[in-house]
Structures are given as C-alpha cells and as structure tokens.
Design a protein around this motif. Structure first.
Motif, PDB file in Angstrom:
ATOM      1  N   GLN A   1       0.831  -1.194   0.000  1.00 35.09           N
ATOM      2  CA  GLN A   1       0.000   0.000   0.000  1.00 35.09           C
ATOM      3  C   GLN A   1       0.866   1.244   0.000  1.00 35.09           C
ATOM      4  O   GLN A   1       2.054   1.198   0.302  1.00 35.09           O
ATOM      5  N   VAL A   2       0.237   2.345  -0.359  1.00 33.89           N
ATOM      6  CA  VAL A   2       0.935   3.618  -0.368  1.00 33.89           C
ATOM      7  C   VAL A   2       0.015   4.665   0.252  1.00 33.89           C
ATOM      8  O   VAL A   2      -1.190   4.630   0.059  1.00 33.89           O
ATOM      9  N   GLN A   3       0.588   5.559   1.015  1.00 30.74           N
ATOM     10  CA  GLN A   3      -0.148   6.660   1.621  1.00 30.74           C
ATOM     11  C   GLN A   3       0.284   7.952   0.922  1.00 30.74           C
ATOM     12  O   GLN A   3       1.471   8.154   0.662  1.00 30.74           O
ATOM     13  N   LEU A   4      -0.689   8.807   0.661  1.00 28.73           N
ATOM     14  CA  LEU A   4      -0.444  10.018  -0.117  1.00 28.73           C
ATOM     15  C   LEU A   4      -0.914  11.246   0.657  1.00 28.73           C
ATOM     16  O   LEU A   4      -2.027  11.257   1.187  1.00 28.73           O
ATOM     17  N   VAL A   5      -0.068  12.267   0.689  1.00 25.79           N
ATOM     18  CA  VAL A   5      -0.423  13.507   1.374  1.00 25.79           C
ATOM     19  C   VAL A   5      -0.097  14.682   0.455  1.00 25.79           C
ATOM     20  O   VAL A   5       1.072  14.892   0.095  1.00 25.79           O
ATOM     21  N   GLU A   6      -1.131  15.445   0.105  1.00 24.03           N
ATOM     22  CA  GLU A   6      -0.955  16.608  -0.765  1.00 24.03           C
ATOM     23  C   GLU A   6      -0.661  17.870   0.044  1.00 24.03           C
ATOM     24  O   GLU A   6      -1.044  17.982   1.208  1.00 24.03           O
ATOM     25  N   SER A   7      -0.011  18.799  -0.608  1.00 25.92           N
ATOM     26  CA  SER A   7       0.234  20.118  -0.023  1.00 25.92           C
ATOM     27  C   SER A   7       0.390  21.127  -1.153  1.00 25.92           C
ATOM     28  O   SER A   7       0.532  20.747  -2.326  1.00 25.92           O
ATOM     29  N   GLY A   8       0.354  22.402  -0.783  1.00 27.28           N
ATOM     30  CA  GLY A   8       0.604  23.445  -1.769  1.00 27.28           C
ATOM     31  C   GLY A   8      -0.619  24.174  -2.272  1.00 27.28           C
ATOM     32  O   GLY A   8      -0.495  25.129  -3.052  1.00 27.28           O
ATOM     33  N   GLY A   9      -1.795  23.736  -1.855  1.00 33.26           N
ATOM     34  CA  GLY A   9      -2.993  24.439  -2.291  1.00 33.26           C
ATOM     35  C   GLY A   9      -3.097  25.805  -1.643  1.00 33.26           C
ATOM     36  O   GLY A   9      -2.334  26.152  -0.740  1.00 33.26           O
ATOM     37  N   GLY A  10      -4.046  26.594  -2.109  1.00 32.39           N
ATOM     38  CA  GLY A  10      -4.242  27.918  -1.533  1.00 32.39           C
ATOM     39  C   GLY A  10      -5.060  28.798  -2.432  1.00 32.39           C
ATOM     40  O   GLY A  10      -5.715  28.326  -3.369  1.00 32.39           O
ATOM     41  N   LEU A  11      -5.023  30.093  -2.130  1.00 30.89           N
ATOM     42  CA  LEU A  11      -5.769  31.096  -2.887  1.00 30.89           C
ATOM     43  C   LEU A  11      -4.810  31.853  -3.795  1.00 30.89           C
ATOM     44  O   LEU A  11      -3.754  32.319  -3.342  1.00 30.89           O
ATOM     45  N   VAL A  12      -5.183  31.984  -5.049  1.00 31.70           N
ATOM     46  CA  VAL A  12      -4.333  32.680  -6.015  1.00 31.70           C
ATOM     47  C   VAL A  12      -5.225  33.462  -6.960  1.00 31.70           C
ATOM     48  O   VAL A  12      -6.373  33.059  -7.216  1.00 31.70           O
ATOM     49  N   GLN A  13      -4.712  34.543  -7.477  1.00 37.30           N
ATOM     50  CA  GLN A  13      -5.479  35.331  -8.448  1.00 37.30           C
ATOM     51  C   GLN A  13      -5.393  34.689  -9.831  1.00 37.30           C
ATOM     52  O   GLN A  13      -4.431  33.978 -10.143  1.00 37.30           O
ATOM     53  N   ALA A  14      -6.398  34.963 -10.619  1.00 41.76           N
ATOM     54  CA  ALA A  14      -6.406  34.475 -11.995  1.00 41.76           C
ATOM     55  C   ALA A  14      -5.132  34.923 -12.709  1.00 41.76           C
ATOM     56  O   ALA A  14      -4.687  36.064 -12.552  1.00 41.76           O
ATOM     57  N   VAL A 106      -5.096   6.998 -16.011  1.00 43.21           N
ATOM     58  CA  VAL A 106      -5.734   7.729 -17.101  1.00 43.21           C
ATOM     59  C   VAL A 106      -7.221   7.396 -17.186  1.00 43.21           C
ATOM     60  O   VAL A 106      -8.050   8.263 -17.487  1.00 43.21           O
ATOM     61  N   ARG A 107      -7.561   6.152 -16.897  1.00 43.48           N
ATOM     62  CA  ARG A 107      -8.974   5.742 -16.921  1.00 43.48           C
ATOM     63  C   ARG A 107      -9.753   6.303 -15.745  1.00 43.48           C
ATOM     64  O   ARG A 107     -10.974   6.249 -15.720  1.00 43.48           O
ATOM     65  N   GLY A 108      -9.043   6.842 -14.780  1.00 44.80           N
ATOM     66  CA  GLY A 108      -9.712   7.444 -13.640  1.00 44.80           C
ATOM     67  C   GLY A 108     -10.053   6.475 -12.536  1.00 44.80           C
ATOM     68  O   GLY A 108     -10.955   6.744 -11.728  1.00 44.80           O
ATOM     69  N   ASP A 109      -9.320   5.393 -12.467  1.00 41.56           N
ATOM     70  CA  ASP A 109      -9.649   4.369 -11.476  1.00 41.56           C
ATOM     71  C   ASP A 109      -8.417   3.942 -10.665  1.00 41.56           C
ATOM     72  O   ASP A 109      -8.100   2.758 -10.575  1.00 41.56           O
ATOM     73  N   PRO A 110      -7.707   4.891 -10.081  1.00 40.66           N
ATOM     74  CA  PRO A 110      -6.535   4.513  -9.282  1.00 40.66           C
ATOM     75  C   PRO A 110      -6.954   3.847  -7.976  1.00 40.66           C
ATOM     76  O   PRO A 110      -8.091   4.005  -7.527  1.00 40.66           O
ATOM     77  N   GLY A 111      -6.053   3.127  -7.388  1.00 41.01           N
ATOM     78  CA  GLY A 111      -6.400   2.417  -6.163  1.00 41.01           C
ATOM     79  C   GLY A 111      -6.183   3.227  -4.906  1.00 41.01           C
ATOM     80  O   GLY A 111      -6.758   2.928  -3.855  1.00 41.01           O
ATOM     81  N   TYR A 112      -5.379   4.293  -5.004  1.00 43.60           N
ATOM     82  CA  TYR A 112      -4.990   5.044  -3.816  1.00 43.60           C
ATOM     83  C   TYR A 112      -5.189   6.534  -4.043  1.00 43.60           C
ATOM     84  O   TYR A 112      -4.886   7.056  -5.110  1.00 43.60           O
ATOM     85  N   TRP A 113      -5.707   7.171  -2.993  1.00 39.07           N
ATOM     86  CA  TRP A 113      -6.011   8.598  -3.048  1.00 39.07           C
ATOM     87  C   TRP A 113      -5.440   9.320  -1.841  1.00 39.07           C
ATOM     88  O   TRP A 113      -5.396   8.768  -0.743  1.00 39.07           O
ATOM     89  N   GLY A 114      -5.045  10.572  -2.060  1.00 37.83           N
ATOM     90  CA  GLY A 114      -4.729  11.439  -0.946  1.00 37.83           C
ATOM     91  C   GLY A 114      -5.994  12.089  -0.418  1.00 37.83           C
ATOM     92  O   GLY A 114      -7.093  11.840  -0.917  1.00 37.83           O
ATOM     93  N   GLN A 115      -5.830  12.953   0.579  1.00 38.91           N
ATOM     94  CA  GLN A 115      -6.999  13.572   1.211  1.00 38.91           C
ATOM     95  C   GLN A 115      -7.459  14.822   0.479  1.00 38.91           C
ATOM     96  O   GLN A 115      -8.549  15.327   0.733  1.00 38.91           O
ATOM     97  N   GLY A 116      -6.627  15.333  -0.410  1.00 38.31           N
ATOM     98  CA  GLY A 116      -6.991  16.491  -1.209  1.00 38.31           C
ATOM     99  C   GLY A 116      -6.465  17.796  -0.643  1.00 38.31           C
ATOM    100  O   GLY A 116      -6.241  17.933   0.558  1.00 38.31           O
ATOM    101  N   THR A 117      -6.278  18.754  -1.539  1.00 43.60           N
ATOM    102  CA  THR A 117      -5.867  20.096  -1.153  1.00 43.60           C
ATOM    103  C   THR A 117      -6.677  21.103  -1.968  1.00 43.60           C
ATOM    104  O   THR A 117      -6.865  20.917  -3.168  1.00 43.60           O
ATOM    105  N   GLN A 118      -7.158  22.133  -1.299  1.00 42.77           N
ATOM    106  CA  GLN A 118      -8.039  23.099  -1.948  1.00 42.77           C
ATOM    107  C   GLN A 118      -7.236  24.111  -2.745  1.00 42.77           C
ATOM    108  O   GLN A 118      -6.270  24.702  -2.237  1.00 42.77           O
ATOM    109  N   VAL A 119      -7.668  24.336  -3.968  1.00 43.43           N
ATOM    110  CA  VAL A 119      -7.122  25.405  -4.802  1.00 43.43           C
ATOM    111  C   VAL A 119      -8.273  26.340  -5.150  1.00 43.43           C
ATOM    112  O   VAL A 119      -9.301  25.898  -5.671  1.00 43.43           O
TER     113      VAL A 119
END
Length: 123
Positions: A1-14, A106-119
C-alpha cells in the motif's frame, strides 16, 4: 500500500501559478504510476494529469494541456503539479492518486487517493 499527502494548495489570483506536491510513503514509490484529479463543488471528479513510473510518459486532461505540468522525483517519493495561467474554473479540491499501471490512472480508477488540497482561483 501507499499513503499520499498533498500540499501546496491555496488562494491565487487568476493568471497566477501554484505548485502542488504529493508525498508518498509505504511501498516503493517507483512501483506506482501517479496522477492528479480534481473535483469542484457540484461537479464530477475530473482527471488532470498522469505520469508513469519512470516519468517516460505523461498524459493530461483537456483542461490541463498547455498550462499544467506533472513531474515526479522517485528519490524523494514526491509527485508535483505545476499549474500556470490559472483560471477561476480551476477552483477545486485537487487529489493525488497512485496506481500500479499508468492506464489505470488515465482511466480514472486509481487504487490510492490522498486527502486532497483546496485550490481557489479568484477573478
């Protein structure tokens, strides 16, 4: 198994840029193809980008082509998504994903997901 942790999201101007990162732990990182997906409120999850185990192959969703770049560092167990020329419609929660095979991402069916980061991209 693999554990995934995202970072780097935030608020940015167009028009601005953000770099998302995903740190993986667990089983050997180089055993996995990696990818990024996103989901905006009220919308279905959308494929953004994928990268093969050795970085030899990359593939982008329509919304990401020409603006986003996926990369990985197998020595550091990380995958990144560089996002440039951001638009308000890029606002979403971005998820890192892992799968044994590139086509599975690519098919959109990976087995492992992180918790997500808001952009959030403001106009």
């Amino acid at each position: 198994q693999v554990q995934l942790v995202e970072s780097g999201g935030g608020l940015v101007q167009a028009g601005g840029s953000l770099r998302l990162s995903c740190a993986a732990s667990g089983r050997t990182f180089s055993s996995y193809a990696m990818g990024w997906f996103r989901q905006a409120p009220g919308k279905e999850r959308e494929f953004v980008a994928a990268i093969s185990r050795s970085s030899a192959s990359t593939y982008y969703g329509h919304s990401a082509k020409g603006r986003f770049t996926i990369s990985r560092d197998n020595a550091k167990n990380t995958v990144a998504l560089q996002m440039n020329s951001l638009k308000p419609e890029d606002t979403a929660v971005y998820y890192c994903a892992a799968a044994e095979f590139f086509n599975t991402i690519v098919r959109g069916d990976p087995g492992y997901w992180g918790q997500g980061t808001q952009v959030t991209v403001s106009s």
